[in-house]
Design a protein around this motif. Structure first.
Motif, PDB file in Angstrom:
ATOM      1  N   HIS A   1      -1.244   7.054   8.053  1.00  0.00           N
ATOM      2  CA  HIS A   1      -0.495   7.565   6.906  1.00  0.00           C
ATOM      3  C   HIS A   1      -0.226   6.483   5.864  1.00  0.00           C
ATOM      4  CE1 HIS A   1      -0.027  11.614   8.303  1.00  0.00           C
ATOM      5  NE2 HIS A   1       0.395  11.193   9.472  1.00  0.00           N
ATOM      6  N   ILE A   2      -1.079   5.458   5.856  1.00  0.00           N
ATOM      7  CA  ILE A   2      -1.026   4.426   4.822  1.00  0.00           C
ATOM      8  C   ILE A   2      -2.412   4.341   4.185  1.00  0.00           C
ATOM      9  CG2 ILE A   2      -0.590   2.001   4.289  1.00  0.00           C
ATOM     10  CD1 ILE A   2       1.896   3.397   5.210  1.00  0.00           C
ATOM     11  N   ASP A   3      -2.481   4.464   2.878  1.00  0.00           N
ATOM     12  CA  ASP A   3      -3.769   4.438   2.183  1.00  0.00           C
ATOM     13  C   ASP A   3      -4.172   2.988   1.905  1.00  0.00           C
ATOM     14  OD1 ASP A   3      -6.040   4.938   0.772  1.00  0.00           O
ATOM     15  OD2 ASP A   3      -5.064   5.957  -0.913  1.00  0.00           O
ATOM     16  N   THR A   4      -4.796   2.356   2.915  1.00  0.00           N
ATOM     17  CA  THR A   4      -5.236   0.965   2.779  1.00  0.00           C
ATOM     18  C   THR A   4      -6.662   0.857   2.258  1.00  0.00           C
ATOM     19  OG1 THR A   4      -6.081   0.878   5.045  1.00  0.00           O
ATOM     20  CG2 THR A   4      -3.755   0.292   4.714  1.00  0.00           C
ATOM     21  N   GLY A   5      -7.349   1.998   2.146  1.00  0.00           N
ATOM     22  CA  GLY A   5      -8.733   1.972   1.715  1.00  0.00           C
ATOM     23  C   GLY A   5      -9.702   1.633   2.827  1.00  0.00           C
ATOM     24  N   SER A   6      -9.204   1.545   4.064  1.00  0.00           N
ATOM     25  CA  SER A   6     -10.051   1.197   5.202  1.00  0.00           C
ATOM     26  C   SER A   6      -9.681   2.061   6.395  1.00  0.00           C
ATOM     27  CB  SER A   6      -9.883  -0.281   5.565  1.00  0.00           C
ATOM     28  OG  SER A   6     -10.563  -0.586   6.778  1.00  0.00           O
TER      29      SER A   6
ATOM     30  N   TYR B   1       0.849  -1.185   0.000  1.00  0.00           N
ATOM     31  CA  TYR B   1       0.000   0.000   0.000  1.00  0.00           C
ATOM     32  C   TYR B   1       0.890   1.243   0.000  1.00  0.00           C
ATOM     33  CZ  TYR B   1      -4.090  -2.846   1.172  1.00  0.00           C
ATOM     34  OH  TYR B   1      -5.108  -3.771   1.154  1.00  0.00           O
ATOM     35  N   PRO B   2       0.368   2.382  -0.478  1.00  0.00           N
ATOM     36  CA  PRO B   2       1.182   3.600  -0.536  1.00  0.00           C
ATOM     37  C   PRO B   2       1.125   4.433   0.740  1.00  0.00           C
ATOM     38  CG  PRO B   2      -0.880   3.970  -1.681  1.00  0.00           C
ATOM     39  CD  PRO B   2      -0.898   2.530  -1.233  1.00  0.00           C
ATOM     40  N   VAL B   3       2.231   5.106   1.037  1.00  0.00           N
ATOM     41  CA  VAL B   3       2.268   6.116   2.091  1.00  0.00           C
ATOM     42  C   VAL B   3       1.451   7.318   1.616  1.00  0.00           C
ATOM     43  CG1 VAL B   3       3.787   7.688   3.370  1.00  0.00           C
ATOM     44  CG2 VAL B   3       4.529   5.341   2.873  1.00  0.00           C
ATOM     45  N   ALA B   4       0.718   7.959   2.531  1.00  0.00           N
ATOM     46  CA  ALA B   4      -0.167   9.055   2.121  1.00  0.00           C
ATOM     47  C   ALA B   4      -0.350  10.083   3.233  1.00  0.00           C
ATOM     48  CB  ALA B   4      -1.539   8.501   1.714  1.00  0.00           C
ATOM     49  N   TRP B   5      -0.727  11.284   2.840  1.00  0.00           N
ATOM     50  CA  TRP B   5      -1.180  12.367   3.730  1.00  0.00           C
ATOM     51  C   TRP B   5      -0.124  12.866   4.712  1.00  0.00           C
ATOM     52  CZ3 TRP B   5      -4.477   7.759   4.296  1.00  0.00           C
ATOM     53  CH2 TRP B   5      -5.408   7.647   3.261  1.00  0.00           C
ATOM     54  N   THR B   6       1.161  12.682   4.397  1.00  0.00           N
ATOM     55  CA  THR B   6       2.205  13.241   5.268  1.00  0.00           C
ATOM     56  C   THR B   6       2.627  14.619   4.779  1.00  0.00           C
ATOM     57  OG1 THR B   6       4.123  12.404   4.037  1.00  0.00           O
ATOM     58  CG2 THR B   6       3.076  10.902   5.613  1.00  0.00           C
ATOM     59  N   ASN B   7       2.536  14.857   3.494  1.00  0.00           N
ATOM     60  CA  ASN B   7       2.945  16.101   2.820  1.00  0.00           C
ATOM     61  C   ASN B   7       4.457  16.297   2.777  1.00  0.00           C
ATOM     62  OD1 ASN B   7       0.221  16.908   2.395  1.00  0.00           O
ATOM     63  ND2 ASN B   7       0.135  17.696   4.490  1.00  0.00           N
ATOM     64  N   ILE B   8       5.167  15.769   3.767  1.00  0.00           N
ATOM     65  CA  ILE B   8       6.614  16.002   3.830  1.00  0.00           C
ATOM     66  C   ILE B   8       7.404  14.710   4.027  1.00  0.00           C
ATOM     67  CG2 ILE B   8       6.491  18.367   4.671  1.00  0.00           C
ATOM     68  CD1 ILE B   8       6.710  17.272   7.500  1.00  0.00           C
ATOM     69  N   GLY B   9       6.735  13.577   4.020  1.00  0.00           N
ATOM     70  CA  GLY B   9       7.435  12.316   4.271  1.00  0.00           C
ATOM     71  C   GLY B   9       7.362  11.914   5.733  1.00  0.00           C
ATOM     72  N   ILE B  10       7.687  10.660   6.004  1.00  0.00           N
ATOM     73  CA  ILE B  10       7.613  10.142   7.371  1.00  0.00           C
ATOM     74  C   ILE B  10       8.667   9.069   7.574  1.00  0.00           C
ATOM     75  CG2 ILE B  10       5.889   8.387   6.738  1.00  0.00           C
ATOM     76  CD1 ILE B  10       4.584   8.852   9.486  1.00  0.00           C
ATOM     77  N   PHE B  11       9.246   9.031   8.766  1.00  0.00           N
ATOM     78  CA  PHE B  11      10.230   8.014   9.103  1.00  0.00           C
ATOM     79  C   PHE B  11       9.542   6.738   9.580  1.00  0.00           C
ATOM     80  CE2 PHE B  11      13.238  11.588   9.683  1.00  0.00           C
ATOM     81  CZ  PHE B  11      14.343  11.062   9.031  1.00  0.00           C
ATOM     82  N   PRO B  12       9.872   5.583   9.028  1.00  0.00           N
ATOM     83  CA  PRO B  12       9.478   4.337   9.686  1.00  0.00           C
ATOM     84  C   PRO B  12      10.103   4.300  11.083  1.00  0.00           C
ATOM     85  CG  PRO B  12      10.243   3.910   7.450  1.00  0.00           C
ATOM     86  CD  PRO B  12      10.610   5.336   7.772  1.00  0.00           C
ATOM     87  N   ARG B  13       9.478   3.611  12.008  1.00  0.00           N
ATOM     88  CA  ARG B  13       9.937   3.574  13.399  1.00  0.00           C
ATOM     89  C   ARG B  13      10.282   2.153  13.816  1.00  0.00           C
ATOM     90  NH1 ARG B  13      10.939   8.905  14.852  1.00  0.00           N
ATOM     91  NH2 ARG B  13       9.507  10.164  13.606  1.00  0.00           N
ATOM     92  N   THR B  14      11.102   2.051  14.864  1.00  0.00           N
ATOM     93  CA  THR B  14      11.504   0.739  15.358  1.00  0.00           C
ATOM     94  C   THR B  14      10.440   0.099  16.235  1.00  0.00           C
ATOM     95  OG1 THR B  14      12.625   1.769  17.240  1.00  0.00           O
ATOM     96  CG2 THR B  14      13.959   1.334  15.280  1.00  0.00           C
TER      97      THR B  14
END
Length: 273
Positions: free
Chosen positions: A102-107, A36-49
């Motif tokens: 911030h993931i466009d899963t459609g749900s 699925y695509p990353v979405a709605w951050t406008n500036i990007g986002i860091f994955p976290r541990t």
């Protein structure tokens, strides 16, 4: 398709089903990771541990539209994308985490074709227990970052821009790099608070150097304050006027310093999105 080919195809399907059942019996993966695509951050986002915005970054930031492989879903810190809020987090195929907001899963709920991590929802972690190791030292555009905090919850991030920041030929690209440096130092910046801090940062960066003069339109430091709103039109008069206002605090800050003070043997992040 002729008969012999059909037999071979059917045999392949049977073998695939048997293999899947065998893997499931052994506890192996009986599903494929979904994308699925990353979405709605406008500036990007860091994955976290860990499933918390306060957890350390895991690798480089990912921008909107980037497809990520999701292995499973779990619960974690509540995150808002401005339109909705969710405690669901996606565990990626590399073991890192991104918020479902911030993931466009459609749900707006658990994604139907994504399994729960560990067979069920995990407990919500706290930022303090996530292994968070901030870094507030020198980076490309900042020589130092510190934070002042007040008893009522207000705080001010004070960033000292480098000459490279003051004279950046692409202020927007510089703002994004600076934002990632702020994220590496200060935890808990997301939702409307993140929007406000980012807008202030963008305002500072675009007004950093008065053309033809060695003076700074918004002061010697980039002061990013939790009590500011967002700027619908940051280039307008409001941007500069807002950043020149001081909140009337009747008490002194309860703390003033770098969030990474007392942390030893740390170095600048090796990857910056």
């Amino acid at each position: 398709m002729n008969q012999s080919t059909r037999k071979l195809a059917l045999r392949g399907i049977v073998l695939a089903l048997v293999s899947t059942m065998y893997l499931a019996a052994l506890g192996g993966p009986a599903h494929a990771d979904v994308v699925y695509p990353v979405a709605w951050t406008n500036i990007g986002i860091f994955p976290r541990t860990a499933p918390s915005m306060g957890a350390p970054a895991a690798g480089a930031a990912v921008s909107d539209g980037t497809s990520v492989q999701i292995a499973c879903e779990t619960t974690g810190e509540s995150v808002s994308n401005g339109a909705s809020t969710s405690t669901i987090w996606e565990q990626l195929s590399d073991g890192s985490y991104l918020p479902n907001a911030h993931i466009d899963t459609g749900s707006d709920d658990w994604t139907p074709n994504v399994p729960r991590c560990g067979g069920g929802a995990s407990a919500t972690p706290s930022a303090s227990g996530s292994g968070w190791v901030p870094y507030c030292g020198p980076s490309k555009y900042f020589s130092d970052i510190s934070v002042e905090r007040w008893s009522n919850g207000d705080f001010k991030i004070i960033a000292w821009p480098t000459w490279e920041a003051r004279t950046a030929s692409d202020p927007t690209a510089a703002t994004i790099d600076e934002w990632h440096a702020i994220q590496n130092c200060v935890s808990g910046l997301y939702g409307t608070l993140a929007d406000s801090i980012y807008d202030q940062l963008e305002c500072h960066q675009h007004l950093a150097l008065v053309p033809g003069k060695n003076v700074w339109a918004t002061g010697t430091t980039y002061d990013l304050e939790s009590w500011r709103g967002t700027f619908d039109n940051w280039l307008g008069t409001r941007c500069g006027n807002e950043l020149n206002k001081e909140r009337d605090h009747t008490d002194a800050p309860t703390s003033n310093g770098q969030p990474d003070e007392g942390v030893t043997d740390i170095a600048p992040p090796t990857t910056v999105g």
